[in-house]
Design an enzyme around this catalytic site. Sequence first.
Site, PDB file in Angstrom:
ATOM      1  N   GLU A 143     -21.514   9.086 -30.067  1.00 22.29           N
ATOM      2  CA  GLU A 143     -20.701   9.392 -28.887  1.00 22.29           C
ATOM      3  C   GLU A 143     -19.305   8.802 -29.057  1.00 22.29           C
ATOM      4  O   GLU A 143     -19.157   7.600 -29.260  1.00 22.29           O
ATOM      5  CB  GLU A 143     -21.378   8.796 -27.652  1.00 22.29           C
ATOM      6  N   LYS A 186     -28.696   8.251 -18.141  1.00 19.40           N
ATOM      7  CA  LYS A 186     -28.185   7.018 -18.736  1.00 19.40           C
ATOM      8  C   LYS A 186     -28.117   5.937 -17.665  1.00 19.40           C
ATOM      9  O   LYS A 186     -27.290   6.006 -16.757  1.00 19.40           O
ATOM     10  CB  LYS A 186     -26.794   7.259 -19.327  1.00 19.40           C
TER      11      LYS A 186
END
Length: 217
Positions: free
Chosen positions: A45, A134
């Site tokens: 990411e 998340k």
Amino acid sequence: MVTAHQLLRDHMGQCPLIAIVRGIDPDEAIAVGEALFAAGLRIIEVPLNSPDPLISIERLAAHFGDRALIGAGTVLEVDQVARVREAGGRIIVSPSSDAAVIEASAKAGLVSAPGFFTPSEAFLALRAGAHALKLFPAEAASPAVVKAQRAVLPADVPLIIVGGITPGSMRDYLAAGATGFGLGSGVYRPGMSAEQVEHRARDYVEALQSSPASGRV
């Protein structure tokens, strides 16, 4: 055609650790990406508040192809989703449960992994089309909190814990129901060499492999 859900499952099944390379420069992206890949990680990411993040995403996506899942973090606006997709990114990670960003990500065929902290935020995100959740920041969420949240969340939704995770803290979170982890400064900080990144990443992978609760994906 592989769905976003299956794409995430496939890569997390290989290694449920996401490298968050905040602050990375495009010129070091491939070297750092290769170091992470060599250590066993398969998801990278690039936060959008990094220098020229779309260039880094484009280079990493072109370099790894289907071998790794590359995408963006700190995605806050709907128009950013399209730009990440154009750069070759395939996963959108956010610190919040913004329904518009989640819906745009899912509509574009990208993996959506928004941040949440409360059950209300989690279910809002799932209704908008999130593929994973998340939990952030983990510094304020003990394994007991994860266990309580996992009891009400759908069992098939990947639960990724992010914030201050160390190799030694993963075991208790996994036992509580975590699926995987997002790793920031624990594996990468600007100025680190590729060798340092690989060494740190291997510490996490080895700790994960030694956990009796690993391999739930």
